[in-house]
Every structure is written in C-alpha cells, then in structure tokens.
Design a protein around this motif. Structure first.
Motif, PDB file in Angstrom:
ATOM      1  N   ASN A  56       0.322  13.269   0.540  1.00 20.70           N
ATOM      2  CA  ASN A  56       1.734  13.222   1.181  1.00 20.70           C
ATOM      3  C   ASN A  56       1.976  13.082   2.647  1.00 20.70           C
ATOM      4  OD1 ASN A  56       2.822  14.083  -1.461  1.00 20.70           O
ATOM      5  ND2 ASN A  56       2.271  16.098  -1.212  1.00 20.70           N
ATOM      6  N   ILE A  57       0.627  12.736   3.194  1.00 19.08           N
ATOM      7  CA  ILE A  57       1.026  12.804   4.632  1.00 19.08           C
ATOM      8  C   ILE A  57       0.857  11.286   5.274  1.00 19.08           C
ATOM      9  CG2 ILE A  57      -0.117  13.336   6.957  1.00 19.08           C
ATOM     10  CD1 ILE A  57      -1.401  15.724   5.633  1.00 19.08           C
ATOM     11  N   ARG A  58      -0.111  10.543   4.741  1.00 17.41           N
ATOM     12  CA  ARG A  58      -0.243   9.242   5.080  1.00 17.41           C
ATOM     13  C   ARG A  58       0.247   8.110   4.163  1.00 17.41           C
ATOM     14  NH1 ARG A  58      -4.703  11.491   6.993  1.00 17.41           N
ATOM     15  NH2 ARG A  58      -5.306  11.973   9.183  1.00 17.41           N
ATOM     16  N   GLY A  59       0.450   8.668   2.755  1.00 16.54           N
ATOM     17  CA  GLY A  59       0.766   7.545   1.761  1.00 16.54           C
ATOM     18  C   GLY A  59      -0.288   7.042   1.510  1.00 16.54           C
ATOM     19  N   GLN A  60      -1.495   7.566   1.604  1.00 21.05           N
ATOM     20  CA  GLN A  60      -2.601   6.604   1.115  1.00 21.05           C
ATOM     21  C   GLN A  60      -3.144   7.311   0.048  1.00 21.05           C
ATOM     22  OE1 GLN A  60      -3.667   3.852   2.923  1.00 21.05           O
ATOM     23  NE2 GLN A  60      -1.361   4.390   3.701  1.00 21.05           N
ATOM     24  N   ALA A  61      -4.315   6.849  -0.683  1.00 20.03           N
ATOM     25  CA  ALA A  61      -4.907   7.207  -1.903  1.00 20.03           C
ATOM     26  C   ALA A  61      -5.823   8.304  -1.763  1.00 20.03           C
ATOM     27  CB  ALA A  61      -5.680   6.084  -2.769  1.00 20.03           C
ATOM     28  N   LEU A  62      -5.552   9.456  -2.580  1.00 22.62           N
ATOM     29  CA  LEU A  62      -6.486  10.265  -2.638  1.00 22.62           C
ATOM     30  C   LEU A  62      -7.974   9.948  -3.140  1.00 22.62           C
ATOM     31  CD1 LEU A  62      -3.957  13.338  -3.580  1.00 22.62           C
ATOM     32  CD2 LEU A  62      -5.274  12.907  -1.502  1.00 22.62           C
ATOM     33  N   PRO A  63      -9.003  10.576  -2.673  1.00 26.85           N
ATOM     34  CA  PRO A  63     -10.248  10.026  -3.192  1.00 26.85           C
ATOM     35  C   PRO A  63     -10.718  10.816  -4.451  1.00 26.85           C
ATOM     36  CG  PRO A  63     -10.609  11.499  -1.385  1.00 26.85           C
ATOM     37  CD  PRO A  63      -9.138  11.398  -1.277  1.00 26.85           C
TER      38      PRO A  63
ATOM     39  N   GLY B 119       3.392  -7.205   4.552  1.00 26.74           N
ATOM     40  CA  GLY B 119       4.114  -6.772   5.825  1.00 26.74           C
ATOM     41  C   GLY B 119       4.880  -5.361   5.751  1.00 26.74           C
ATOM     42  N   GLY B 120       4.721  -4.565   4.548  1.00 28.18           N
ATOM     43  CA  GLY B 120       5.226  -3.255   4.618  1.00 28.18           C
ATOM     44  C   GLY B 120       4.435  -2.272   5.532  1.00 28.18           C
ATOM     45  N   GLN B 121       5.070  -1.060   5.556  1.00 28.95           N
ATOM     46  CA  GLN B 121       4.313  -0.113   6.403  1.00 28.95           C
ATOM     47  C   GLN B 121       3.269   0.643   5.453  1.00 28.95           C
ATOM     48  OE1 GLN B 121       4.875   0.671   9.582  1.00 28.95           O
ATOM     49  NE2 GLN B 121       6.818  -0.725   9.500  1.00 28.95           N
ATOM     50  N   SER B 122       2.181   1.133   6.313  1.00 28.65           N
ATOM     51  CA  SER B 122       1.175   1.515   5.512  1.00 28.65           C
ATOM     52  C   SER B 122       1.462   2.751   4.430  1.00 28.65           C
ATOM     53  CB  SER B 122      -0.094   2.125   6.439  1.00 28.65           C
ATOM     54  OG  SER B 122       0.417   3.121   7.250  1.00 28.65           O
ATOM     55  N   TYR B 123       2.523   3.363   4.684  1.00 30.34           N
ATOM     56  CA  TYR B 123       2.842   4.627   3.877  1.00 30.34           C
ATOM     57  C   TYR B 123       3.783   4.241   2.896  1.00 30.34           C
ATOM     58  CZ  TYR B 123       6.683   4.427   7.346  1.00 30.34           C
ATOM     59  OH  TYR B 123       7.725   3.926   7.824  1.00 30.34           O
ATOM     60  N   GLU B 124       4.151   2.802   2.669  1.00 34.90           N
ATOM     61  CA  GLU B 124       4.900   2.299   1.596  1.00 34.90           C
ATOM     62  C   GLU B 124       4.409   1.831   0.421  1.00 34.90           C
ATOM     63  OE1 GLU B 124       9.008   1.214   4.279  1.00 34.90           O
ATOM     64  OE2 GLU B 124       7.306  -0.203   4.028  1.00 34.90           O
ATOM     65  N   ASN B 125       3.081   1.862   0.061  1.00 34.55           N
ATOM     66  CA  ASN B 125       2.392   1.419  -0.873  1.00 34.55           C
ATOM     67  C   ASN B 125       2.312   2.486  -2.340  1.00 34.55           C
ATOM     68  OD1 ASN B 125       1.788  -0.940   0.520  1.00 34.55           O
ATOM     69  ND2 ASN B 125       0.144   0.197   1.675  1.00 34.55           N
ATOM     70  N   LEU B 126       1.987   1.925  -3.291  1.00 38.68           N
ATOM     71  CA  LEU B 126       1.729   3.037  -4.532  1.00 38.68           C
ATOM     72  C   LEU B 126       0.423   2.671  -4.888  1.00 38.68           C
ATOM     73  CD1 LEU B 126       3.209   4.837  -6.521  1.00 38.68           C
ATOM     74  CD2 LEU B 126       3.864   2.993  -7.725  1.00 38.68           C
ATOM     75  N   PHE B 127      -0.188   4.056  -4.890  1.00 38.33           N
ATOM     76  CA  PHE B 127      -1.640   3.910  -5.376  1.00 38.33           C
ATOM     77  C   PHE B 127      -1.675   4.705  -6.674  1.00 38.33           C
ATOM     78  CE2 PHE B 127      -2.060   3.256  -0.869  1.00 38.33           C
ATOM     79  CZ  PHE B 127      -3.156   2.340  -0.845  1.00 38.33           C
ATOM     80  N   MET B 128      -2.391   3.965  -7.695  1.00 43.86           N
ATOM     81  CA  MET B 128      -2.620   4.268  -8.840  1.00 43.86           C
ATOM     82  C   MET B 128      -4.055   4.291  -9.487  1.00 43.86           C
ATOM     83  SD  MET B 128       1.061   3.414 -10.891  1.00 43.86           S
ATOM     84  CE  MET B 128       0.504   1.868 -10.851  1.00 43.86           C
ATOM     85  N   VAL B 129      -4.562   5.405 -10.156  1.00 49.94           N
ATOM     86  CA  VAL B 129      -5.895   5.424 -10.889  1.00 49.94           C
ATOM     87  C   VAL B 129      -5.344   5.409 -12.312  1.00 49.94           C
ATOM     88  CG1 VAL B 129      -8.015   6.392 -11.329  1.00 49.94           C
ATOM     89  CG2 VAL B 129      -7.105   6.263  -9.018  1.00 49.94           C
ATOM     90  N   ASN B 130      -5.570   4.731 -12.996  1.00 48.23           N
ATOM     91  CA  ASN B 130      -5.434   4.731 -14.685  1.00 48.23           C
ATOM     92  C   ASN B 130      -3.990   5.041 -14.863  1.00 48.23           C
ATOM     93  OD1 ASN B 130      -8.203   4.151 -15.120  1.00 48.23           O
ATOM     94  ND2 ASN B 130      -8.728   6.194 -15.064  1.00 48.23           N
ATOM     95  N   GLY B 131      -3.117   4.297 -14.022  1.00 44.52           N
ATOM     96  CA  GLY B 131      -1.632   4.562 -14.204  1.00 44.52           C
ATOM     97  C   GLY B 131      -1.063   5.806 -13.488  1.00 44.52           C
ATOM     98  N   VAL B 132      -2.030   6.706 -13.007  1.00 43.85           N
ATOM     99  CA  VAL B 132      -1.499   7.876 -12.405  1.00 43.85           C
ATOM    100  C   VAL B 132      -1.365   7.835 -11.049  1.00 43.85           C
ATOM    101  CG1 VAL B 132      -1.783  10.437 -12.285  1.00 43.85           C
ATOM    102  CG2 VAL B 132      -2.426   9.323 -14.267  1.00 43.85           C
ATOM    103  N   VAL B 133      -0.123   8.346 -10.515  1.00 41.18           N
ATOM    104  CA  VAL B 133      -0.090   7.982  -8.827  1.00 41.18           C
ATOM    105  C   VAL B 133      -0.998   9.032  -8.251  1.00 41.18           C
ATOM    106  CG1 VAL B 133       1.610   8.484  -7.002  1.00 41.18           C
ATOM    107  CG2 VAL B 133       2.188   7.332  -9.061  1.00 41.18           C
ATOM    108  N   VAL B 134      -1.683   8.623  -7.189  1.00 34.48           N
ATOM    109  CA  VAL B 134      -2.537   9.444  -6.357  1.00 34.48           C
ATOM    110  C   VAL B 134      -2.422   9.337  -4.941  1.00 34.48           C
ATOM    111  CG1 VAL B 134      -4.455   9.177  -8.042  1.00 34.48           C
ATOM    112  CG2 VAL B 134      -4.338   7.674  -6.377  1.00 34.48           C
ATOM    113  N   ASN B 135      -1.095   9.066  -4.545  1.00 29.94           N
ATOM    114  CA  ASN B 135      -0.724   9.115  -3.295  1.00 29.94           C
ATOM    115  C   ASN B 135      -0.805  10.510  -2.458  1.00 29.94           C
ATOM    116  OD1 ASN B 135       0.479   6.425  -4.458  1.00 29.94           O
ATOM    117  ND2 ASN B 135       1.068   6.323  -1.962  1.00 29.94           N
TER     118      ASN B 135
END
Length: 205
Positions: free
Chosen positions: A110-117, A92-108
């Motif tokens: 800055n615009i939509r808060g989504q994961a960088l490819p 139920g959270g907003q789509s920009y309120e998640n935390l994406f990590m790859v091998n423990g490193v944050v990859v969000n």
C-alpha cells in the motif's frame, strides 16, 4: 478430421490456434470491407520470461530481476531499502501505477505500490510483463501488469534448498544511516514438488 496441435498459453496472454479444415470440394470467397475501429482489437504487448531462461542469465532470479529484462521497463522509482530494490516504471508510467500478481492474486503493497515478497525465488515458474494493450479485465493500474506463476507438482520429484546470508554492514550507508549492526542473518528457503498419485494428484510446497 481430427486436428491436434500443441500451443503455449502464458499468463495474462491469449494464444491464437488456427485449424485447417480439409475438404474435397472447397469454394473460397473473400469480401473486403472498410470500417472505422472505435475500439482497438490489436493484441496486447507482453513478454514472458521462464525460470529456465532467467537461470541461464547473469541476473538475479527474483521478480524484479526478470521484469527488468522486458523492453519498456525501467527501475527508476524510489528505492526500497529493506528489499534493496527500486520501483519499476512500465511504459513511462509512475512506479506506483503497476499491478503485481502472483498466480492471479494482487500482491501490491500500500505504500509504494510494489510487490510484496510473498514468494520464494526458486518457486517461480515464469513471469509475464504486459506493457501495452492490456485487457480491460485488469483494473487499478496505469502502467503495466506483472503476473508471476509459481511452479506446480508433476510426475517427477523436484526440490531445492537455499540459504541467503545478509548483513546490514554489507550495504552502503545513506545520509540517514545512524548505525548498523554487524550481524549475519540467515534465511532458509526450500521447495518440494512431486506426485501423490501418478497422473492424478500432484503437490508443490
């Protein structure tokens, strides 16, 4: 006595390991007391999707395809036209309120808060989605924590090669579309893993 056991520890999760001590003489005493919990000690709610499971399903192999298989996760956020993905809403959270990590490193981003490819789909080993009861060690989120682990080298050689073909005219037009070029874009992706010294030094590229 020596006790041996094999357990699986997934990303962003804790695993319980019980060891039974063998004694000749054992006296048990159980004391039950009542107390009010001020801090919840319940286990976090998380799902881990391994690459071999995702490969057997009729879905994509990317992070967004995997995490949408988790209960409580919905692709209801704004659409990213470049990646052709929708923002992910967790519990139920907003789509920009998640935390994406790859091998423990944050990859969000800055615009939509989504994961960088910043990964290749064939390099993904497993993806863990934590939807509730997340540990306090993770900050800067109010939705969920998505942690992706990439593969590592081993005593067996492994490799993959993929070519992806895209064309702007293959995507449906939007009200803001002015023109689209009919050109095919090639994207080549490859992975290679193995060992330099057996049981000692591994590599993965």
């Amino acid at each position: 006595q020596t006790v041996e056991a094999t357990v699986k520890v997934s990303a962003a999760q804790t695993t319980k390991l019980d060891a039974e001590m063998a004694l000749i003489r054992l006296a048990d005493e159980i004391v039950v007391t009542g107390a009010l919990e001020t801090i919840s000690t319940t286990n976090e709610s998380a799902s881990t999707l391994e690459a071999k499971v995702v490969e057997d399903l009729p879905v994509g192999r990317g992070v967004y395809d995997s995490i949408q298989l988790t209960p409580g996760v919905f692709a209801t956020g704004p659409r990213n036209e470049t990646a052709n993905t929708y923002g992910i809403s967790v519990s139920g959270g907003q789509s920009y309120e998640n935390l994406f990590m790859v091998n423990g490193v944050v990859v969000n981003e800055n615009i939509r808060g989504q994961a960088l490819p910043l990964y290749i789909e064939d390099a993904i080993q497993e993806t863990t989605v934590t939807t509730a009861g997340v540990s306090a060690e993770y900050g800067r989120f109010a939705g969920g924590v998505i942690n992706t682990l990439t593969k590592s080298g081993g005593n067996d050689m492994s490799a993959s090669l993929r070519v992806s073909l895209t064309n702007p005219t293959w995507v449906s037009a939007t009200p803001l579309t002015v023109e689209r070029e009919d050109v095919i874009n090639d994207t080549y992706e490859a992975t290679l893993g193995g060992f330099v010294a057996h049981d000692k030094l591994w590599y993965f590229l």
